[in-house]
Design a protein around this motif. Structure first.
Motif, mmCIF file in Angstrom:
data_model
loop_
_atom_site.group_PDB
_atom_site.id
_atom_site.type_symbol
_atom_site.label_atom_id
_atom_site.label_comp_id
_atom_site.label_asym_id
_atom_site.label_seq_id
_atom_site.Cartn_x
_atom_site.Cartn_y
_atom_site.Cartn_z
ATOM 1 N N VAL A 1 1.021 -1.277 -0.318
ATOM 2 C CA VAL A 1 -0.270 -0.030 -0.079
ATOM 3 C C VAL A 1 0.847 1.358 0.233
ATOM 4 C CG1 VAL A 1 -1.166 1.619 1.301
ATOM 5 C CG2 VAL A 1 -2.044 -1.328 0.732
ATOM 6 N N LEU A 2 2.292 0.991 0.886
ATOM 7 C CA LEU A 2 2.464 2.567 1.117
ATOM 8 C C LEU A 2 3.816 2.914 -0.689
ATOM 9 C CD1 LEU A 2 3.999 2.330 4.582
ATOM 10 C CD2 LEU A 2 3.231 4.446 3.632
ATOM 11 N N LYS A 3 3.884 1.799 -1.196
ATOM 12 C CA LYS A 3 4.256 1.683 -2.107
ATOM 13 C C LYS A 3 4.081 2.010 -3.471
ATOM 14 C CE LYS A 3 7.103 -2.146 -3.594
ATOM 15 N NZ LYS A 3 6.814 -3.586 -4.014
ATOM 16 N N GLU B 1 -9.026 -2.088 10.345
ATOM 17 C CA GLU B 1 -9.093 -1.383 9.683
ATOM 18 C C GLU B 1 -8.518 -1.061 8.194
ATOM 19 O OE1 GLU B 1 -8.164 1.751 13.564
ATOM 20 O OE2 GLU B 1 -5.926 0.938 12.163
ATOM 21 N N MET B 2 -7.436 -1.419 8.178
ATOM 22 C CA MET B 2 -6.933 -2.113 6.488
ATOM 23 C C MET B 2 -8.507 -2.446 5.609
ATOM 24 S SD MET B 2 -3.737 -1.738 6.988
ATOM 25 C CE MET B 2 -2.924 -1.775 4.513
ATOM 26 N N LYS B 3 -8.740 -2.944 6.183
ATOM 27 C CA LYS B 3 -10.007 -4.053 5.620
ATOM 28 C C LYS B 3 -11.360 -3.420 5.264
ATOM 29 C CE LYS B 3 -9.475 -7.638 4.088
ATOM 30 N NZ LYS B 3 -9.708 -8.102 3.008
ATOM 31 N N GLN B 4 -11.981 -2.445 6.523
ATOM 32 C CA GLN B 4 -13.044 -1.468 6.671
ATOM 33 C C GLN B 4 -12.835 -0.794 5.436
ATOM 34 O OE1 GLN B 4 -13.379 -1.543 10.942
ATOM 35 N NE2 GLN B 4 -13.574 -2.991 11.626
ATOM 36 N N GLY B 5 -11.896 -0.044 5.717
ATOM 37 C CA GLY B 5 -11.737 0.583 5.005
ATOM 38 C C GLY B 5 -10.668 1.213 4.717
ATOM 39 N N LEU B 6 -10.021 1.402 3.697
ATOM 40 C CA LEU B 6 -8.460 1.929 3.628
ATOM 41 C C LEU B 6 -8.082 2.477 2.979
ATOM 42 C CD1 LEU B 6 -5.510 0.433 2.969
ATOM 43 C CD2 LEU B 6 -5.885 -0.216 0.401
ATOM 44 N N PRO B 7 -9.528 2.738 2.508
ATOM 45 C CA PRO B 7 -9.460 4.710 2.032
ATOM 46 C C PRO B 7 -9.254 5.770 2.982
ATOM 47 C CG PRO B 7 -10.957 4.106 0.483
ATOM 48 C CD PRO B 7 -10.514 3.068 1.167
ATOM 49 N N ARG B 8 -9.862 6.136 3.920
ATOM 50 C CA ARG B 8 -9.074 6.364 5.490
ATOM 51 C C ARG B 8 -7.909 6.615 5.697
ATOM 52 N NH1 ARG B 8 -13.816 4.431 7.677
ATOM 53 N NH2 ARG B 8 -12.960 2.728 8.932
ATOM 54 N N VAL B 9 -7.598 4.976 5.874
ATOM 55 C CA VAL B 9 -6.612 4.758 6.562
ATOM 56 C C VAL B 9 -4.861 5.302 5.349
ATOM 57 C CG1 VAL B 9 -4.727 2.465 7.272
ATOM 58 C CG2 VAL B 9 -7.198 2.192 7.059
ATOM 59 N N VAL B 10 -5.782 4.853 4.343
ATOM 60 C CA VAL B 10 -4.290 5.387 3.373
ATOM 61 C C VAL B 10 -4.112 6.928 3.677
ATOM 62 C CG1 VAL B 10 -3.387 6.426 1.017
ATOM 63 C CG2 VAL B 10 -4.379 4.050 1.498
ATOM 64 N N THR B 11 -5.309 7.869 3.858
ATOM 65 C CA THR B 11 -5.251 9.273 4.052
ATOM 66 C C THR B 11 -4.554 9.641 5.214
ATOM 67 O OG1 THR B 11 -7.562 9.582 3.034
ATOM 68 C CG2 THR B 11 -7.199 11.236 4.706
ATOM 69 N N VAL C 1 -6.210 2.068 -3.334
ATOM 70 C CA VAL C 1 -7.405 0.667 -3.506
ATOM 71 C C VAL C 1 -6.783 -0.238 -4.447
ATOM 72 C CG1 VAL C 1 -9.379 0.184 -3.279
ATOM 73 C CG2 VAL C 1 -8.192 1.626 -1.250
ATOM 74 N N ARG C 2 -6.733 0.444 -6.117
ATOM 75 C CA ARG C 2 -7.782 -0.006 -6.579
ATOM 76 C C ARG C 2 -5.910 -1.435 -7.619
ATOM 77 N NH1 ARG C 2 -8.572 3.322 -9.947
ATOM 78 N NH2 ARG C 2 -6.683 3.502 -11.170
ATOM 79 N N THR C 3 -5.086 -1.095 -6.672
ATOM 80 C CA THR C 3 -3.941 -1.804 -7.400
ATOM 81 C C THR C 3 -3.231 -2.656 -6.291
ATOM 82 O OG1 THR C 3 -2.367 0.010 -6.937
ATOM 83 C CG2 THR C 3 -2.824 -0.408 -8.915
ATOM 84 N N THR C 4 -3.349 -2.709 -5.009
ATOM 85 C CA THR C 4 -2.977 -3.716 -3.858
ATOM 86 C C THR C 4 -4.362 -4.337 -3.208
ATOM 87 O OG1 THR C 4 -3.616 -1.384 -2.532
ATOM 88 C CG2 THR C 4 -2.086 -1.604 -3.220
#
Length: 299
Positions: free
Chosen positions: A55-57, A201-211, A230-233
């Motif tokens: 995800v970080l990459k 948390e990542m499973k429940q809402g990855l966009p929020r975690v990424v932000t 989200v699409r590529t991971t």
């Protein structure tokens, strides 16, 4: 034969046989030359570390990574500081070819090193940030069970589920005790340059975690960037991309298997634990971690 009987113990933690006991005891990791901007993913094995790294990459395209062939992987800190030998000839060549000091900043790294054996006091002084990931230990154990059955064709596994549960509870698996490992890291916060995230948390809402992670790193992303991450991971993408994020000899794992990525779901432990095993786990593991940090996911 019990799992991991060839492990050795330092500061109460079990280390794998390719770690160097003298280096662990002398805290060789303290001598590692961290650079401002280094970001380190920390977590107990099978807590979602690989997913978090990917995800970080995907968040930024300027990471300093270990690049070898088609693979681009985060620097594995243990290999650079605590190893005496390598589990793979390709890994050895990889590390010896790609000198860590030559990797440009910002370098992305990963480690399983416990907090008590990690130079946490250097994080702020060196401008280094840590992202610690934790996960429900019952799901950690299920993931580890299948990982070790595949890794090195099961050389470190009995393949017995009951034995695996008991070894985890009795702190006989690599990097156990889990409670102490996760508990110590989980109590560190933003003031320590440590960001906390859970697999759930990542499973429940990855966009929020990424932000949130982007804000922690002071590198905000657009909505389009987040959608791309989200699409590529996804699990499906990662399951078919082992050679792109890990360098291994062909004989390390059975052909066609990817021990780093399996189901990637929450709650798979319910398909493996008996009622008695779950209750024993609750009394030996659950009660302890709740008393240390109730925010750690546990079922």
């Amino acid at each position: 034969m019990a799992q991991f009987e060839s492990c050795f113990v330092v500061d109460g933690y079990r280390f794998l046989p390719y770690h160097d006991k003298a280096k662990v005891e002398s805290r060789a990791v303290d001598k590692f030359k961290f650079k401002p901007g280094d970001v380190i993913v920390v977590g107990f094995p099978k807590s979602g570390n690989t997913w978090l790294v990917e995800v970080l990459k995907a968040m930024y395209n300027d990471w300093g990574l270990e690049k070898y062939g088609e693979a681009e992987s985060a620097v594995f800190l243990e290999e650079r500081t605590l190893y005496k030998n390598y589990f793979s000839d390709k890994r050895k060549e990889f590390v010896e070819t790609v000198k860590c000091e030559d990797i440009p900043s910002p370098r992305l790294m990963r480690t399983h090193i416990p907090a008590t054996l990690f130079p946490c006091h250097l994080l702020k002084d060196k401008g280094v940030k840590v992202i610690h990931i934790s996960r429900n230990p019952k799901d950690v154990l299920v993931s580890a069970y299948y990982f070790w059955k595949s890794w090195a064709h099961g050389a470190l596994s009995t393949g017995d589920w009951e034995q695996t549960v008991n070894d985890f509870i009795e702190d006989r698996q690599a990097f156990t005790p889990w409670v102490r490992h996760v508990g110590d890291w989980s109590l560190k916060g933003i003031e320590d340059n440590v960001f906390q995230v859970t697999y759930e948390e990542m499973k429940q809402g990855l966009p929020r975690v990424v932000t949130k992670m982007a804000n922690f790193l002071h590198r905000p992303l657009t909505e389009e960037d987040i959608d791309r991450v989200v699409r590529t991971t996804t699990v499906e993408v990662m399951r078919n991309s082992l050679s792109k994020f890990l360098v291994l000899d062909d004989d390390i794992i059975p052909e066609g298997e990817n021990p780093m990525v399996r189901k990637g779901i929450v709650g798979d432990w319910k398909n493996h634990f008996t009622v008695a095993q779950s209750e024993l786990f609750d009394s030996k593991i659950g009660e302890k971690i709740r008393s240390i940090n109730p925010n750690i996911p546990y079922q």
